[in-house]
Design a protein around this motif. Structure first.
Motif, PDB file in Angstrom:
ATOM      1  N   PHE A  40      15.062  -4.333  -4.237  1.00 45.77           N
ATOM      2  CA  PHE A  40      14.432  -5.345  -5.078  1.00 45.77           C
ATOM      3  C   PHE A  40      13.624  -4.652  -6.182  1.00 45.77           C
ATOM      4  N   ASP A  41      13.541  -5.300  -7.322  1.00 46.09           N
ATOM      5  CA  ASP A  41      12.617  -4.855  -8.357  1.00 46.09           C
ATOM      6  C   ASP A  41      11.259  -5.515  -8.126  1.00 46.09           C
ATOM      7  N   PHE A  42      10.206  -4.741  -8.344  1.00 43.20           N
ATOM      8  CA  PHE A  42       8.841  -5.221  -8.134  1.00 43.20           C
ATOM      9  C   PHE A  42       7.995  -4.779  -9.327  1.00 43.20           C
ATOM     10  N   TYR A  43       7.145  -5.669  -9.816  1.00 43.53           N
ATOM     11  CA  TYR A  43       6.381  -5.408 -11.041  1.00 43.53           C
ATOM     12  C   TYR A  43       4.884  -5.536 -10.780  1.00 43.53           C
ATOM     13  N   VAL A  44       4.137  -4.622 -11.387  1.00 50.98           N
ATOM     14  CA  VAL A  44       2.687  -4.727 -11.448  1.00 50.98           C
ATOM     15  C   VAL A  44       2.309  -4.831 -12.923  1.00 50.98           C
ATOM     16  N   VAL A  45       1.665  -5.930 -13.278  1.00 50.53           N
ATOM     17  CA  VAL A  45       1.319  -6.192 -14.676  1.00 50.53           C
ATOM     18  C   VAL A  45      -0.163  -6.551 -14.756  1.00 50.53           C
ATOM     19  N   TYR A  46      -0.871  -5.889 -15.655  1.00 44.19           N
ATOM     20  CA  TYR A  46      -2.254  -6.295 -15.902  1.00 44.19           C
ATOM     21  C   TYR A  46      -2.518  -6.381 -17.391  1.00 44.19           C
ATOM     22  N   GLY A  47      -3.492  -7.205 -17.732  1.00 39.90           N
ATOM     23  CA  GLY A  47      -3.875  -7.401 -19.130  1.00 39.90           C
ATOM     24  C   GLY A  47      -5.360  -7.687 -19.220  1.00 39.90           C
ATOM     25  N   LEU A 104       0.834  -1.203   0.000  1.00 44.39           N
ATOM     26  CA  LEU A 104       0.000   0.000   0.000  1.00 44.39           C
ATOM     27  C   LEU A 104       0.870   1.256   0.000  1.00 44.39           C
ATOM     28  N   GLN A 105       1.945   1.245   0.774  1.00 41.84           N
ATOM     29  CA  GLN A 105       2.871   2.373   0.761  1.00 41.84           C
ATOM     30  C   GLN A 105       3.494   2.530  -0.616  1.00 41.84           C
ATOM     31  N   LEU A 106       3.917   1.432  -1.210  1.00 38.90           N
ATOM     32  CA  LEU A 106       4.561   1.471  -2.519  1.00 38.90           C
ATOM     33  C   LEU A 106       3.648   2.075  -3.585  1.00 38.90           C
ATOM     34  N   LEU A 107       2.364   1.685  -3.561  1.00 40.90           N
ATOM     35  CA  LEU A 107       1.415   2.083  -4.606  1.00 40.90           C
ATOM     36  C   LEU A 107       0.539   3.260  -4.174  1.00 40.90           C
ATOM     37  N   HIS A 108       0.980   3.985  -3.137  1.00 43.85           N
ATOM     38  CA  HIS A 108       0.259   5.176  -2.680  1.00 43.85           C
ATOM     39  C   HIS A 108      -1.193   4.847  -2.337  1.00 43.85           C
ATOM     40  N   ARG A 109      -1.353   3.769  -1.542  1.00 46.66           N
ATOM     41  CA  ARG A 109      -2.627   3.308  -0.982  1.00 46.66           C
ATOM     42  C   ARG A 109      -3.552   2.683  -2.019  1.00 46.66           C
ATOM     43  N   ARG A 110      -3.081   2.409  -3.199  1.00 51.98           N
ATOM     44  CA  ARG A 110      -3.923   1.756  -4.210  1.00 51.98           C
ATOM     45  C   ARG A 110      -3.817   0.245  -4.060  1.00 51.98           C
ATOM     46  N   LEU A 111      -4.944  -0.448  -4.091  1.00 55.35           N
ATOM     47  CA  LEU A 111      -4.956  -1.905  -4.029  1.00 55.35           C
ATOM     48  C   LEU A 111      -4.598  -2.541  -5.363  1.00 55.35           C
ATOM     49  N   TYR A 112      -4.801  -1.822  -6.448  1.00 57.47           N
ATOM     50  CA  TYR A 112      -4.582  -2.352  -7.795  1.00 57.47           C
ATOM     51  C   TYR A 112      -4.385  -1.176  -8.731  1.00 57.47           C
ATOM     52  N   LEU A 113      -3.840  -1.464  -9.902  1.00 60.75           N
ATOM     53  CA  LEU A 113      -3.632  -0.415 -10.902  1.00 60.75           C
ATOM     54  C   LEU A 113      -4.517  -0.601 -12.131  1.00 60.75           C
ATOM     55  N   ALA A 114      -5.098  -1.762 -12.296  1.00 62.24           N
ATOM     56  CA  ALA A 114      -5.926  -2.029 -13.478  1.00 62.24           C
ATOM     57  C   ALA A 114      -7.143  -1.091 -13.507  1.00 62.24           C
ATOM     58  N   PRO A 115      -7.535  -0.651 -14.696  1.00 62.06           N
ATOM     59  CA  PRO A 115      -8.667   0.290 -14.823  1.00 62.06           C
ATOM     60  C   PRO A 115     -10.019  -0.416 -14.769  1.00 62.06           C
ATOM     61  N   ILE A 116     -10.323  -1.051 -13.660  1.00 62.29           N
ATOM     62  CA  ILE A 116     -11.598  -1.761 -13.541  1.00 62.29           C
ATOM     63  C   ILE A 116     -12.711  -0.764 -13.236  1.00 62.29           C
ATOM     64  N   LYS A 117     -13.910  -1.100 -13.709  1.00 58.40           N
ATOM     65  CA  LYS A 117     -15.068  -0.240 -13.498  1.00 58.40           C
ATOM     66  C   LYS A 117     -16.246  -1.091 -13.031  1.00 58.40           C
ATOM     67  N   SER A 118     -16.720  -0.822 -11.830  1.00 63.12           N
ATOM     68  CA  SER A 118     -17.897  -1.488 -11.266  1.00 63.12           C
ATOM     69  C   SER A 118     -17.834  -3.007 -11.412  1.00 63.12           C
ATOM     70  N   PRO A 119     -16.795  -3.648 -10.907  1.00 62.90           N
ATOM     71  CA  PRO A 119     -16.701  -5.110 -11.030  1.00 62.90           C
ATOM     72  C   PRO A 119     -17.807  -5.799 -10.238  1.00 62.90           C
ATOM     73  N   GLN A 120     -18.337  -6.873 -10.807  1.00 64.55           N
ATOM     74  CA  GLN A 120     -19.410  -7.612 -10.159  1.00 64.55           C
ATOM     75  C   GLN A 120     -18.931  -8.914  -9.520  1.00 64.55           C
ATOM     76  N   ARG A 121     -17.851  -9.478 -10.056  1.00 61.99           N
ATOM     77  CA  ARG A 121     -17.354 -10.769  -9.555  1.00 61.99           C
ATOM     78  C   ARG A 121     -15.828 -10.750  -9.621  1.00 61.99           C
ATOM     79  N   VAL A 122     -15.189 -10.955  -8.455  1.00 60.27           N
ATOM     80  CA  VAL A 122     -13.742 -10.763  -8.325  1.00 60.27           C
ATOM     81  C   VAL A 122     -13.166 -11.913  -7.497  1.00 60.27           C
ATOM     82  N   ILE A 123     -11.948 -12.338  -7.840  1.00 59.47           N
ATOM     83  CA  ILE A 123     -11.263 -13.353  -7.038  1.00 59.47           C
ATOM     84  C   ILE A 123      -9.836 -12.903  -6.750  1.00 59.47           C
TER      85      ILE A 123
END
Length: 335
Positions: free
Chosen positions: A320-327, A82-101
């Motif tokens: 350490f290097d750390f990566y956030v990847v979404y597709g 959370l500190q690394l990503l400035h309190r963001r849980l994720y970076l993906a541009p999700i909009k109104s998700p209905q079902r998440v795992i």
């Protein structure tokens, strides 16, 4: 839809300036609240070994403990991210998700935060260990499951699939990403956040230290046992091979300790050092070295002690290097 990859490098200066006006700051060492699990006896028939507790479901598949000491550490890792990503849980541009795992949810802290932020979503957290709390948001449920086994979510796919911190946990990331592809809706998004497990120091200060020896020995044992220890840098290729498009890559630096002068990097590094010292050194090493390399518990403790001692040395500038990847799964292509 045209396949494209966007790569962004974040908080990664070529040379991180060292803070020479060092002051002790113990606040980063404050531990986050731990959770107490209360589930069926058949699932919590844990393995106890070398003074630590391990999962029993699919016994031996995961080599890190699942006891309260480890759960406290994992909650500290959550705060680190959370500190690394400035309190963001994720970076993906999700909009109104209905079902998440949330895959390999651990203590469930990410899933709890996400469910609170998205009350309209049905959220699932799955893990080999039932160590999550029982008081949770009404839109969240936890499952005991092995994410490297065959999935059964294709008939009820997700809008968003999240996975984080799977280093040394997964043997076949390529297969896992393909299962994600099959289990996310057309147009849905998948995000993985993970490490390049081996530390580095651009100024060479890590070379020959007990800290470097620790990671070489421990991660070497994980690799010999078939686990992936450097997934971050390979995620982009695995996303492509699975069929995802609009792949987005962001690379971050996570220092070890408070040696950087930059305030943000100093805070991130403080949390990283705190989680490692919260019995993380022994926890990471014990099962990998005693089960797969025939070390004794005492030998592991000596190795961990050397690494911890070097972690106190301000002249060692590890990171350490750390990566956030979404597709995204294409909207108009068949499975």
């Amino acid at each position: 839809m045209t396949e494209q990859t966007t790569t962004t490098t974040n908080n990664v200066p070529v040379n991180i300036e060292v803070d020479t006006s060092y002051e002790n700051d113990s606040s980063y060492g404050d531990e986050l609240s731990s959770y107490t699990a209360s589930l069926t006896s058949s699932v919590i028939d844990y393995r106890h070994e070398n003074g630590r507790r391990y999962h029993k479901f699919r016994d031996g598949l995961y080599l890190l403990p699942n006891d309260e000491t480890e759960n406290d550490r994992l909650d500290m890792v959550h705060e680190l991210f959370l500190q690394l990503l400035h309190r963001r849980l994720y970076l993906a541009p999700i909009k109104s998700p209905q079902r998440v795992i949330d895959l390999a949810t651990g203590t469930g802290i990410w899933a709890i935060d996400f469910a609170d932020q998205h009350p309209q979503a049905e959220v699932i957290g799955c893990d080999l260990s039932p160590t999550q709390p029982t008081v949770i948001p009404p839109n969240l449920k936890f499952l005991v499951d092995d994410i490297e086994s065959e999935w059964a979510y294709e008939s009820d796919p997700f809008d968003f699939i999240h996975a984080r911190n799977l280093t040394v946990s997964i043997k076949d990331f390529g297969k896992l990403l393909k299962q994600c592809y099959q289990s996310v809706k057309p147009g849905g998004l998948v995000e993985f956040q993970d490490w390049d497990g081996y530390p580095l120091s651009p100024d060479g200060s890590l070379d020959g230290t007990g800290l470097q020896q620790y990671y070489d020995v421990v991660y070497g044992a994980f690799e010999e046992a078939g686990y992936e220890v450097r997934p971050g840098v390979k995620l982009e290729q695995w996303f492509k091979e699975a069929g995802f498009v609009n792949i987005h890559v962001e690379k971050f630096v996570i220092p070890y300790g408070i040696w950087p002068k930059d305030p943000h990097l100093k805070t991130v590094g403080a949390w990283n050092k705190a989680q490692a010292e919260a019995n993380g050194y022994e926890g990471f090493a014990l099962a990998a070295l005693t089960r797969h390399k025939k070390w004794t518990k005492e030998e592991v403790i000596v190795l961990a002690s050397k690494a911890r001692a070097d972690g106190q040395n301000r002249d060692i500038h590890a990171m350490f290097d750390f990566y956030v990847v979404y597709g995204q799964r294409p909207e108009n292509l068949p499975k």
